[in-house]
Design a protein around this motif. Structure first.
Motif, PDB file in Angstrom:
ATOM      1  N   HIS A   1       0.832  -1.213   0.000  1.00 59.14           N
ATOM      2  CA  HIS A   1       0.000   0.000   0.000  1.00 59.14           C
ATOM      3  C   HIS A   1       0.861   1.256   0.000  1.00 59.14           C
ATOM      4  O   HIS A   1       2.096   1.177   0.006  1.00 59.14           O
ATOM      5  CB  HIS A   1      -0.989  -0.027   1.164  1.00 59.14           C
ATOM      6  CG  HIS A   1      -0.341  -0.208   2.511  1.00 59.14           C
ATOM      7  ND1 HIS A   1       0.445   0.760   3.082  1.00 59.14           N
ATOM      8  CD2 HIS A   1      -0.356  -1.254   3.376  1.00 59.14           C
ATOM      9  CE1 HIS A   1       0.871   0.323   4.254  1.00 59.14           C
ATOM     10  NE2 HIS A   1       0.414  -0.888   4.457  1.00 59.14           N
ATOM     11  N   VAL A   2       0.212   2.418  -0.013  1.00 63.17           N
ATOM     12  CA  VAL A   2       0.960   3.666  -0.162  1.00 63.17           C
ATOM     13  C   VAL A   2       1.944   3.905   0.979  1.00 63.17           C
ATOM     14  O   VAL A   2       2.954   4.572   0.785  1.00 63.17           O
ATOM     15  CB  VAL A   2       0.033   4.901  -0.320  1.00 63.17           C
ATOM     16  CG1 VAL A   2      -0.507   4.963  -1.723  1.00 63.17           C
ATOM     17  CG2 VAL A   2      -1.082   4.877   0.691  1.00 63.17           C
ATOM     18  N   GLY A   3       1.638   3.364   2.155  1.00 66.92           N
ATOM     19  CA  GLY A   3       2.589   3.474   3.264  1.00 66.92           C
ATOM     20  C   GLY A   3       3.896   2.773   2.905  1.00 66.92           C
ATOM     21  O   GLY A   3       4.987   3.281   3.160  1.00 66.92           O
ATOM     22  N   HIS A   4       3.771   1.597   2.286  1.00 67.50           N
ATOM     23  CA  HIS A   4       4.981   0.892   1.855  1.00 67.50           C
ATOM     24  C   HIS A   4       5.707   1.674   0.764  1.00 67.50           C
ATOM     25  O   HIS A   4       6.928   1.661   0.698  1.00 67.50           O
ATOM     26  CB  HIS A   4       4.634  -0.515   1.346  1.00 67.50           C
ATOM     27  CG  HIS A   4       4.107  -1.418   2.421  1.00 67.50           C
ATOM     28  ND1 HIS A   4       2.885  -2.041   2.337  1.00 67.50           N
ATOM     29  CD2 HIS A   4       4.628  -1.791   3.609  1.00 67.50           C
ATOM     30  CE1 HIS A   4       2.689  -2.757   3.427  1.00 67.50           C
ATOM     31  NE2 HIS A   4       3.729  -2.622   4.221  1.00 67.50           N
ATOM     32  N   LEU A   5       4.919   2.356  -0.076  1.00 65.68           N
ATOM     33  CA  LEU A   5       5.551   3.164  -1.126  1.00 65.68           C
ATOM     34  C   LEU A   5       6.375   4.282  -0.485  1.00 65.68           C
ATOM     35  O   LEU A   5       7.499   4.554  -0.887  1.00 65.68           O
ATOM     36  CB  LEU A   5       4.486   3.759  -2.060  1.00 65.68           C
ATOM     37  CG  LEU A   5       5.049   4.600  -3.210  1.00 65.68           C
ATOM     38  CD1 LEU A   5       5.820   3.735  -4.187  1.00 65.68           C
ATOM     39  CD2 LEU A   5       3.943   5.339  -3.951  1.00 65.68           C
ATOM     40  N   ARG A   6       5.818   4.909   0.534  1.00 60.81           N
ATOM     41  CA  ARG A   6       6.562   5.978   1.229  1.00 60.81           C
ATOM     42  C   ARG A   6       7.845   5.432   1.809  1.00 60.81           C
ATOM     43  O   ARG A   6       8.907   6.019   1.669  1.00 60.81           O
ATOM     44  CB  ARG A   6       5.728   6.561   2.377  1.00 60.81           C
ATOM     45  CG  ARG A   6       4.851   7.699   1.988  1.00 60.81           C
ATOM     46  CD  ARG A   6       4.583   8.631   3.165  1.00 60.81           C
ATOM     47  NE  ARG A   6       5.361   9.855   3.034  1.00 60.81           N
ATOM     48  CZ  ARG A   6       5.219  10.904   3.819  1.00 60.81           C
ATOM     49  NH1 ARG A   6       4.356  10.897   4.810  1.00 60.81           N
ATOM     50  NH2 ARG A   6       5.959  11.982   3.636  1.00 60.81           N
ATOM     51  N   SER A   7       7.728   4.297   2.490  1.00 63.47           N
ATOM     52  CA  SER A   7       8.909   3.696   3.097  1.00 63.47           C
ATOM     53  C   SER A   7       9.953   3.379   2.024  1.00 63.47           C
ATOM     54  O   SER A   7      11.153   3.598   2.206  1.00 63.47           O
ATOM     55  CB  SER A   7       8.517   2.418   3.838  1.00 63.47           C
ATOM     56  OG  SER A   7       9.662   1.738   4.279  1.00 63.47           O
TER      57      SER A   7
END
Ligand code: ARG
Length: 599
Positions: free
Chosen positions: A144-150
């Motif tokens: 998800h986008v949280g993983h994209l940020r990370s």
């Protein structure tokens, strides 16, 4: 300008020593040696640096700080090395010493950087192994986008640390172990047994749906729960069929993740939770032998110091559940122990960094504390959680598709590229330019991906971040297209006959205009900014610097002739153009962003 600042600091110290030997000695004896308190000037009209070290001397010397500053300046002026670097200092306000670098110093520094592929950014003294844990999605679940940020933040931090010369292990701590596999395998056995024996029988999208169904059944059906638990036990005890099924499921997700990493040009070494499975028992044993382990309602825990619950009682970190199972925290304890342990039993890291959403802050605080108390973190080594805020839609709520589903990362990147392409085609039409399809495709892909990365990195990561395609793709403002355009602008100078390859050498460089000095001074801050990111792990500092650089460059380029200038101004200005382009390329490269020659 770190090397210059360092030289000035030494010269100031020596001058203070010569002016006030007793006071300096007394301060050393007292364990608080005097410092010149050298800092960048707070305003451009104060010069390049200011030294405030005269003020704290006023009391012990019982003299006015301005007098003290005067005495220090006298000693400075007696030092030929100082005179070569700086104009005569000025004393301002209550006793600040303002320092302005000589134009020859600045020109020499520009020349030095032009001749250095590292642009004057020295490798770190004492490079030390770093483990950087980032991205880390979960198998059989969609990234998800949280993983994209990370992924984006972690990659940029890795690039900065690597550039400074640290060996960085980029670890993908994927969630590839635990009860979710029991559920998933049990469910698949009934609804899609092929998925457990044949590669690619289902695709990841289906797997995610199956996982959701499995979770629903698990929550409502005791028989299913029981079957899932048995399945986990089979898997953990190394049952061949279970392991094979698990391997297939992991492979499926892995390939999907890899496609995304390839697209983003991000390198990661997968070392999932399962890697630590054989080490979990030893972790619990270790905690037991150091006396940290306490049994609480059948579970093995460590009670945390200074971290209390609502009732004011210390919170426990559970490391082994009452049924004997291990959890996320146990795995992280095994991981931290392994990462700091000396090779070959571990990674021998001196700095371990975790990039996850801020929601996991208390988890990491607990894990770090237990690791420290267990003695797993060596003297002088550091462990840091790099948290980041949520990704929100333009409405300030959690980012969702129009139909309310979670946004798939592939779709998100596709849309950024599509929009970049539409913008480009519109611009080409307006400018009546004809371009090949391959060019359009290449530019759109580069700009689209750059926009997504830069929008994320340019925010202070601690805040929530509002995702907006329109904002991130705008040609004006602190955006990737604005920065990429500055690089293109400079490449255009070369196409129109400006030699950007030459190394003019300091003797040739002549700057006269304020715009030239402003650009020079901005360029020379690059090394300090990189060191700052290395320490504070805030890539937005680098973004802010690059954005400012583009603004200063555009002002210079709009107001001062370059190609039409006479010598030696022409050569000098071309040198500044080249150093600007090189600095932007290096800086954007450290953010994981590719540049273009034309767009
Ligand atoms: N898989 C976790 C998640 O999706 C992130 C793991 C972060 N790294 C770690 N060592 N805990 O939230």
């Amino acid at each position: 300008m770190l090397s210059i600042a360092h030289a000035l600091d030494q010269q100031l110290r020596a001058a203070m020593e010569r002016a006030f030997p007793e006071a300096c000695e007394a301060a050393r004896q007292a364990g608080a040696p005097l410092s010149p308190q050298l800092a960048p000037a707070s305003k451009p009209e104060f010069g390049d640096f200011q030294a405030n070290g005269a003020l704290p001397l006023a009391r012990p010397l019982k003299r006015a700080p301005r007098q003290i500053a005067t005495a220090i300046v006298e000693q400075l002026q007696a030092d030929p090395a100082f005179q070569a670097l700086c104009e005569p200092p000025e004393i301002a306000g209550p006793g600040f010493i303002n320092l302005t670098l000589r134009s020859t110093t600045l020109a020499a520094e520009v020349a030095r950087r032009l001749a250095d592929p590292r642009l004057g950014v020295a490798p770190a003294e004492g490079a030390a192994p770093v483990v950087l844990d980032f991205s880390s999605p979960n198998i059989a679940k969609e990234m998800h986008v949280g993983h994209l940020r990370s992924t984006i933040i972690g990659d940029s931090l890795a690039r900065v640390l690597e550039f400074r010369g640290h060996p960085v292990r980029r670890l993908n701590h994927v969630g590839d172990w635990g009860t979710q596999f029991g559920m998933l395998i049990t469910h698949l056995k009934q609804v899609a047994p092929d998925a457990l024996t044949t590669a690619d029988a289902v695709d990841l999208g289906d797997l995610v749906v199956f996982y959701r169904q499995a979770k629903q059944r698990f929550d409502g059906d005791p028989a299913f729960q029981e079957a899932s638990r048995e399945e986990v036990v089979r898997l953990q005890s190394g049952d061949a069929l279970s392991l094979k099924a698990w391997g297939l499921l992991c492979e499926q997700s892995r390939r999907e993740f890899q496609r995304l990493y390839d697209r983003l040009d991000i390198r990661l070494e997968e070392r999932g939770e399962s890697f630590y499975n054989p080490l979990l028992e030893a972790v619990v044993e270790d905690l037991r032998s150091t006396g940290l382990l306490v049994e609480d309602q059948g579970a093995q825990c460590v009670f945390l110091e200074g971290i209390t619950g609502k009732d004011g009682q210390p919170l426990p970190l559970i490391v082994q559940k009452s049924d004997g199972g291990y959890n996320y925290a146990t795995t992280d304890l095994a991981a931290i122990r392994y990462r700091f342990a000396a090779a070959p039993e571990g990674d021998g890291a001196r700095r371990v960094i975790y990039v996850t959403d801020a929601g996991q802050a208390s988890h990491f605080a607990a894990v770090f504390q237990v690791a420290r108390r267990a003695g797993w973190i060596p003297e002088g080594a550091s462990v840091e959680h790099v948290p980041f805020g949520l990704v929100q839609g333009e409405d300030g709520k959690k980012l969702k598709t129009r139909s309310g589903d979670t946004v798939r990362l592939r779709d998100l990147l596709d849309e950024a590229v599509e929009r970049a392409e539409a913008d480009l085609r519109r611009r080409l039409q307006e400018e009546e330019r004809q371009e090949e399809e391959a060019f359009i495709r290449h530019v759109a892909t580069t700009v689209g991906l750059a926009a997504v990365k830069y929008a994320d990195l340019s925010q202070n990561r601690n805040t929530n971040y509002q995702f907006s395609f329109d904002r991130m793709l705008a040609l004006q403002g602190n955006t990737a297209p604005y920065l990429l355009y500055a690089v293109v602008r400079i490449a255009g100078i070369a196409r129109r006959g400006g030699d950007l390859g030459a190394d003019p050498g300091a003797a040739v460089l002549r700057f006269t205009e304020p715009q030239e000095w402003a650009l020079t001074r901005q360029l020379l801050q690059m090394d300090a900014v990189i060191e700052e990111v290395e320490h504070d792990l805030l890539p937005n500092r680098l973004c802010a610097f690059l954005f400012e650089l583009c603004q200063v460059f555009n002002r210079f380029y709009d107001q001062v002739p370059v190609l039409k200038a006479d010598e030696p101004a022409r050569t000098s200005r071309l040198a500044l153009c080249r150093l600007t382009a090189d600095t932007l390329r290096l800086g954007l490269g450290l953010l994981g962003i590719a540049t273009l020659e034309r767009m």
